[in-house]
Design an enzyme around this catalytic site. Structure first.
Site, mmCIF file in Angstrom:
data_model
loop_
_atom_site.group_PDB
_atom_site.id
_atom_site.type_symbol
_atom_site.label_atom_id
_atom_site.label_comp_id
_atom_site.label_asym_id
_atom_site.label_seq_id
_atom_site.Cartn_x
_atom_site.Cartn_y
_atom_site.Cartn_z
ATOM 1 N N HIS A 81 44.544 0.792 11.118
ATOM 2 C CA HIS A 81 45.558 0.604 12.149
ATOM 3 C C HIS A 81 46.055 -0.833 12.088
ATOM 4 C CE1 HIS A 81 47.617 1.435 15.930
ATOM 5 N NE2 HIS A 81 47.262 0.222 16.310
ATOM 6 N N ASP A 160 48.012 7.969 27.306
ATOM 7 C CA ASP A 160 48.408 6.662 26.747
ATOM 8 C C ASP A 160 49.914 6.617 26.533
ATOM 9 O OD1 ASP A 160 48.119 4.053 25.348
ATOM 10 O OD2 ASP A 160 48.907 5.281 23.716
ATOM 11 N N ARG A 167 54.442 0.802 30.749
ATOM 12 C CA ARG A 167 54.116 -0.617 30.495
ATOM 13 C C ARG A 167 55.294 -1.330 29.826
ATOM 14 N NH1 ARG A 167 49.289 -0.218 26.782
ATOM 15 N NH2 ARG A 167 49.457 -2.479 26.676
ATOM 16 N N SER A 182 44.413 1.428 24.801
ATOM 17 C CA SER A 182 45.524 2.235 24.289
ATOM 18 C C SER A 182 45.305 2.558 22.798
ATOM 19 C CB SER A 182 46.822 1.441 24.491
ATOM 20 O OG SER A 182 47.852 1.941 23.692
ATOM 21 N N LYS A 186 43.806 6.485 21.125
ATOM 22 C CA LYS A 186 44.525 7.266 20.093
ATOM 23 C C LYS A 186 43.652 7.444 18.853
ATOM 24 C CE LYS A 186 48.193 4.601 20.289
ATOM 25 N NZ LYS A 186 48.948 3.867 21.266
HETATM 26 N N1 URA Z 1 49.846 -0.661 20.266
HETATM 27 C C1 URA Z 1 49.359 0.342 21.003
HETATM 28 O O1 URA Z 1 49.135 1.435 20.504
HETATM 29 N N2 URA Z 1 49.130 0.124 22.303
HETATM 30 C C2 URA Z 1 49.353 -1.052 22.902
HETATM 31 O O2 URA Z 1 49.111 -1.202 24.091
HETATM 32 C C3 URA Z 1 49.868 -2.099 22.119
HETATM 33 C C4 URA Z 1 50.104 -1.875 20.792
#
Ligand code: URA
Length: 421
Positions: A81, A160, A167, A182, A186
């Site tokens: 990621h 999320d 957000r 967050s 995922k």
């Molecule tokens: N990437 C994400 O998936 N979530 C966040 O809050 C910030 C960056």
């Protein structure tokens, strides 16, 4: 339980219980907590933070808000990621390298928003490429090819998704507990067991300094341990862009150059480090051994062959990459060393040329973007081409302070700040 009491607790810097966090997520998803109430709670979290226990609970209930992918049948899988940056095309390079070394990569990626691009948009600039595979097709491709990259499934961690959208418009993105939960919700939902995270640091990234990036990495490692996921974080520089090309089809061209082993530089160096960490995690071998395998597969063409196999499996045709009809060279009016290239300003320029979106409904011009003709620390003469811009638009604004050129050379820029596990 009621949401006003919960908001007041957080406003007074008290910790929320597991039950209270479950209540917030469940009721928000049911539509029983309004956006304005959730925004107020998110702002209180931004200001007053969260304890580790609260963060574990938030991550858990966001994960449980949707489906969970089971990748256990695949065996040796490692996920990757990036917290996002300008010109970040690492997934398209690392996936094939790692798969060619015998470690499977089952990747879900997102689309771009704001000044950072998204891997799915970049891949979809390849004519025919599909990022929509069923779960069965996705797992079959990872088994057969070793690498698949699909668009993030809306059924994974939907809480999320809903909270992130809020957000984004309420000034509550930049909270380390919220970012960590967050990302990790995922990743847990998408079945990761071993994970390398590239935490970008600098003006072009979400996290601007090393102290905050260290806290974010520590937190994601802790959430990983709590959920039995091995997490390695690499803190890398996003004050300057990664590689020379920014914009969707242009970035795919650069990916091909790196995988054909035709190009050196910061993008290649970072990809080699991330891929080595993934191979080391996946095969349980030491870093140097993993690094040797990565370098070998870059030079013997196996990594590039794997890229071609991956693109073909997802129905793309790289022989038909689109090209912009309009290109403009931007020349230097100064002489000296190129000491800085502002990643954020380049990302914003690329977006205004048509390569990105400011709103999820905007349409992308896959051919638009920028190629940097000079690298950091190069000596530049008056009249040298600094960058070439590709666009089909008539209106765009080129800031005059993207490039910092001066008489003395600044050797002070690091690519990788640290690796944490
Ligand atoms: N990437 C994400 O998936 N979530 C966040 O809050 C910030 C960056």
């Amino acid at each position: 339980m009621n949401i006003i009491e919960i908001i007041n607790k957080k406003r007074l810097k008290m910790c929320l219980s597991d039950e209270e966090i479950k209540y917030v997520i469940d009721e928000y998803m049911e539509g029983n907590i309004a956006d304005y109430q959730m925004s107020s709670l998110l702002m209180a979290i931004c200001i007053n933070g969260m304890s580790d226990e609260e963060i574990f609970s938030l991550t858990k209930y966001m994960t449980l808000s949707g489906d969970r992918l089971d990748l256990s049948s695949l065996g040796n899988v490692v996920d990757k990621h990036s917290t996002g940056g300008v010109g970040d095309k690492t997934t398209m390079i690392i996936g094939p390298i790692v798969a060619s070394c015998g470690v499977k990569v089952a990747k879900m990626s997102g689309r771009g928003l704001g000044h950072t691009g998204g891997t799915i948009d970049k891949l979809e600039s390849i004519p025919g490429f599909t990022s929509e595979l069923s779960e069965e097709e996705f797992i079959r491709q990872v088994n057969n090819v070793g690498f698949a990259d699909v668009c993030q499934n809306n059924d994974l961690a939907p809480a999320d998704k809903k909270i992130y959208a809020l957000r984004d418009v309420t000034g509550t993105v930049e909270s380390i507990p919220l970012i960590a939960s967050s990302i990790m919700s995922k990743k847990i939902a998408s079945g990761a067991r071993k994970l390398v995270i590239d935490v970008k640091v600098g003006c072009g990234a979400l996290v601007k300094n090393i102290e905050d990036a260290t806290k974010l990495a520590e937190l994601m490692i802790k959430i990983g341990k709590f959920n039995n996921i091995e997490v390695v974080c690499v803190l890398s520089n996003m004050d300057i862009p990664l590689g020379n090309n920014i914009g969707n089809a242009l970035e795919v061209e650069e990916v091909i150059d790196i995988l054909k082993n035709n190009k050196q530089g910061n993008l290649r160096d970072l990809c080699i480090e991330l891929a080595s960490l993934m191979v080391s995690l996946g095969l349980g071998i030491d870093h140097d051994e993993a690094l040797n395998r990565v370098l070998e597969n870059l030079s013997n063409g196996k990594a590039y062959d794997k890229f071609l196999e991956f693109v073909k499996a997802q129905k793309g045709d790289i022989t038909k990459l689109p090209q912009a009809s309009n290109k403009i060279e931007i020349r230097s009016d100064k002489e000296g060393y190129l000491n800085n290239i502002d990643a954020l300003k380049l990302g914003e320029l690329s977006m205004s040329l048509g390569a990105g979106r400011s709103n999820m409904k905007d349409k992308i011009d896959y051919t638009a973007g920028i190629i940097l003709n000079k690298n950091i620390f190069d000596y530049v003469n008056i009249g040298d081409v600094l960058m070439t811009i590709y666009t089909n638009k008539d209106n765009y604004n080129i800031p005059d302070d993207i490039f910092d050129i001066s008489n003395t050379k600044n050797n002070d820029i690091k690519l990788i700040y640290k690796v944490m596990r």
